[in-house]
Every structure is written in structure tokens, then in C-alpha cells.
Design a protein around this motif. Structure first.
Motif, PDB file in Angstrom:
ATOM      1  N   HIS A 148      49.047  35.942  31.828  1.00 46.12           N
ATOM      2  CA  HIS A 148      48.829  34.952  31.041  1.00 46.12           C
ATOM      3  C   HIS A 148      49.207  35.147  29.401  1.00 46.12           C
ATOM      4  O   HIS A 148      49.485  34.248  28.719  1.00 46.12           O
ATOM      5  N   LEU A 149      49.224  36.469  28.926  1.00 49.44           N
ATOM      6  CA  LEU A 149      49.823  36.610  27.553  1.00 49.44           C
ATOM      7  C   LEU A 149      51.037  37.860  27.645  1.00 49.44           C
ATOM      8  O   LEU A 149      50.814  39.133  27.138  1.00 49.44           O
ATOM      9  N   PRO A 150      52.150  37.533  28.005  1.00 49.89           N
ATOM     10  CA  PRO A 150      53.101  38.496  28.269  1.00 49.89           C
ATOM     11  C   PRO A 150      53.665  38.957  27.053  1.00 49.89           C
ATOM     12  O   PRO A 150      54.271  40.330  27.073  1.00 49.89           O
ATOM     13  N   ASP A 151      53.407  38.243  25.899  1.00 49.90           N
ATOM     14  CA  ASP A 151      53.546  39.136  24.587  1.00 49.90           C
ATOM     15  C   ASP A 151      52.803  40.253  24.264  1.00 49.90           C
ATOM     16  O   ASP A 151      53.461  40.765  23.499  1.00 49.90           O
ATOM     17  N   TYR A 152      51.782  40.500  25.023  1.00 50.45           N
ATOM     18  CA  TYR A 152      50.871  41.658  24.869  1.00 50.45           C
ATOM     19  C   TYR A 152      51.521  42.860  25.767  1.00 50.45           C
ATOM     20  O   TYR A 152      50.639  43.397  26.121  1.00 50.45           O
ATOM     21  N   GLY A 153      52.362  42.421  26.321  1.00 52.56           N
ATOM     22  CA  GLY A 153      52.810  43.466  27.516  1.00 52.56           C
ATOM     23  C   GLY A 153      53.056  44.751  27.112  1.00 52.56           C
ATOM     24  O   GLY A 153      52.844  45.842  28.201  1.00 52.56           O
ATOM     25  N   ARG A 154      53.613  44.807  26.108  1.00 52.91           N
ATOM     26  CA  ARG A 154      53.650  46.311  25.590  1.00 52.91           C
ATOM     27  C   ARG A 154      52.563  46.927  24.727  1.00 52.91           C
ATOM     28  O   ARG A 154      52.569  47.976  24.309  1.00 52.91           O
ATOM     29  N   HIS A 155      51.648  46.218  24.584  1.00 52.46           N
ATOM     30  CA  HIS A 155      50.217  46.745  23.941  1.00 52.46           C
ATOM     31  C   HIS A 155      49.521  47.403  24.898  1.00 52.46           C
ATOM     32  O   HIS A 155      49.367  47.091  26.201  1.00 52.46           O
ATOM     33  N   THR A 156      48.661  48.293  24.587  1.00 50.73           N
ATOM     34  CA  THR A 156      47.538  48.916  25.586  1.00 50.73           C
ATOM     35  C   THR A 156      46.501  47.988  25.167  1.00 50.73           C
ATOM     36  O   THR A 156      46.417  46.832  24.548  1.00 50.73           O
ATOM     37  N   VAL A 157      45.615  47.910  26.360  1.00 52.56           N
ATOM     38  CA  VAL A 157      44.577  46.889  26.244  1.00 52.56           C
ATOM     39  C   VAL A 157      43.626  46.879  24.905  1.00 52.56           C
ATOM     40  O   VAL A 157      43.349  46.249  24.555  1.00 52.56           O
ATOM     41  N   THR A 158      43.493  48.313  24.557  1.00 53.16           N
ATOM     42  CA  THR A 158      42.705  48.156  23.302  1.00 53.16           C
ATOM     43  C   THR A 158      43.342  47.657  22.193  1.00 53.16           C
ATOM     44  O   THR A 158      42.850  46.882  21.530  1.00 53.16           O
ATOM     45  N   GLU A 159      44.912  47.699  22.044  1.00 50.31           N
ATOM     46  CA  GLU A 159      45.667  47.136  21.077  1.00 50.31           C
ATOM     47  C   GLU A 159      45.525  45.546  21.168  1.00 50.31           C
ATOM     48  O   GLU A 159      45.322  44.736  20.218  1.00 50.31           O
TER      49      GLU A 159
END
Length: 207
Positions: A148-159
Motif C-alpha cells: 500500500h505504501l511502497p515508498d516506505y519499503g526501505r524504512h523500518t516499521v518504526t521509521e
């Protein structure tokens, strides 16, 4: 007056309520993953007028046995975060629940296995297209974030959770409400003092 949606079945444009009903019947009868350890049992909740969509990972063993999503301590916490009671939570006219995998995927050495990869390509786009009234999507877990939010794929869940205002008010990334995340909640008190009040206010406005 009913509203038509983009989805087509057999060349006939179906109305919103008919589309959801048709999809629900189709998904419940799905046996794509016939090799699942406990067999296929798609578990989800859909309603044509739902304003809130909850996107999780996949049902666990207990959910598979009960046939009811989030009917466990994780669901109790999630309902507390939302500020809703059980009757509201399980009202498909208000809240849709659509895990990344509809069936219990089985258990591995580190816990439940990931959602089965066959599920999302088979069903996800057409079901999401039919949920035309959704105004807030809650995205829970790595696999849901990646879809749903692939731009956050490289972020940790916390980030990703810390950046909640970037996608608000249409979407919100949440940590999993499981008791296993008690330590995370203690380490990140800002989540319950800042994010949860905003979430509860938005849910009140929607429902």
C-alpha cells in the motif's frame, strides 16, 4: 440511488453493493492455496459503505479456527486504539478488514509464515476498487506497507510510523497491536500520546 463502480464481471457493470456481494462470494470460495496446512479459509470483512479499511498481514491459527478477524488480544488493543466497541468494529457497513493474505499461511520456526504470495495478485486490486467509500486506510505490518505504501519499503516499521503525518489523513501506518509489541510501545510512548488521539478523532468523524 446506487452507484456504479469500475469493476466489470462478464461484461456487465455491477452496482457497488452487488459488486461487494459478488466478490465476497468469490473470495470465500477461493481455493488457490489448496496446500495450506489447515486448508483454505479466507477471513476478511467487506461492506460497500465502509469508510475505514484495516489492512493486516494474514490470519493466525486462532483466527482461522474462529473465522473472525482480530477476535483476540491484538483485536482488543486495536479496538482501544480506534476508540470503538466490538459492535462497531464488526459492522461491515462501517469497517472493512482486508489482510494481505486471506488464509492462515502456517507456522515456521520464527512464528507464522508470511502471507501467501498468490493471494494479493488474485484478489487485491479488484476488491480495493470496489471499496469506493473508504476514506482512511490503516496499514499494519511489513507486507501491508510494501503493497500500500511502497515508498516506505526501505524504512523500518518504526521509521514509517514516525512519519505518520506524511500520509495522513488518508492513510496511517500502525505497529501491530499484538502483545508481542508491548516493549515497542513502552519504548515509543509518543505513539499513544500523539498518534492515537489523532486516530480516534478521525475515526469518530468517519463513523
Amino acid at each position: 440511488m446506487s452507484h456504479a463502480v469500475r469493476t466489470r464481471f462478464g461484461g456487465i457493470i455491477m452496482h457497488k453493493g452487488e459488486t461487494i456481494s459478488h466478490l465476497t462470494d468469490q473470495v470465500r470460495a477461493c481455493t488457490i492455496c489448496s496446500d495450506l496446512p489447515l486448508g483454505p479459509r479466507p477471513i476478511f470483512q467487506l461492506g460497500a459503505s465502509a469508510k475505514l479499511l484495516i489492512v493486516g498481514q494474514a490470519p493466525g491459527r486462532i483466527t482461522h479456527e474462529k473465522g473472525v478477524p482480530f477476535d483476540d488480544p491484538s483485536g482488543d488493543r486495536l479496538r482501544t486504539w480506534l476508540g470503538v466497541d466490538r459492535a462497531t468494529f464488526y459492522d461491515a457497513k462501517k469497517i472493512a478488514i482486508l489482510p494481505m493474505g486471506f488464509c492462515f499461511p502456517g507456522t515456521g520456526s520464527g512464528g507464522d509464515l508470511p502471507p501467501r504470495s498468490e493471494c494479493a495478485p488474485a484478489w487485491r486490486t479488484q476488491v480495493l476498487n470496489a471499496l469506493t467509500e473508504v476514506e482512511l486506510t490503516l496499514v499494519i505490518g511489513r507486507y501491508a506497507i510494501d503493497w500500500h505504501l511502497p515508498d516506505y519499503g526501505r524504512h523500518t516499521v518504526t521509521e514509517a510510523v514516525k512519519a505518520w503525518s506524511d500520509v495522513w489523513p488518508a492513510q496511517l501506518i500502525l505497529p501491530h497491536p499484538s502483545p508481542r509489541n508491548n516493549r515497542w510501545l513502552k519504548t515509543n510512548p509518543w505513539f499513544e500520546t500523539t498518534v492515537i488521539p489523532a486516530l480516534q478523532s478521525r475515526v469518530r468523524d468517519l463513523l
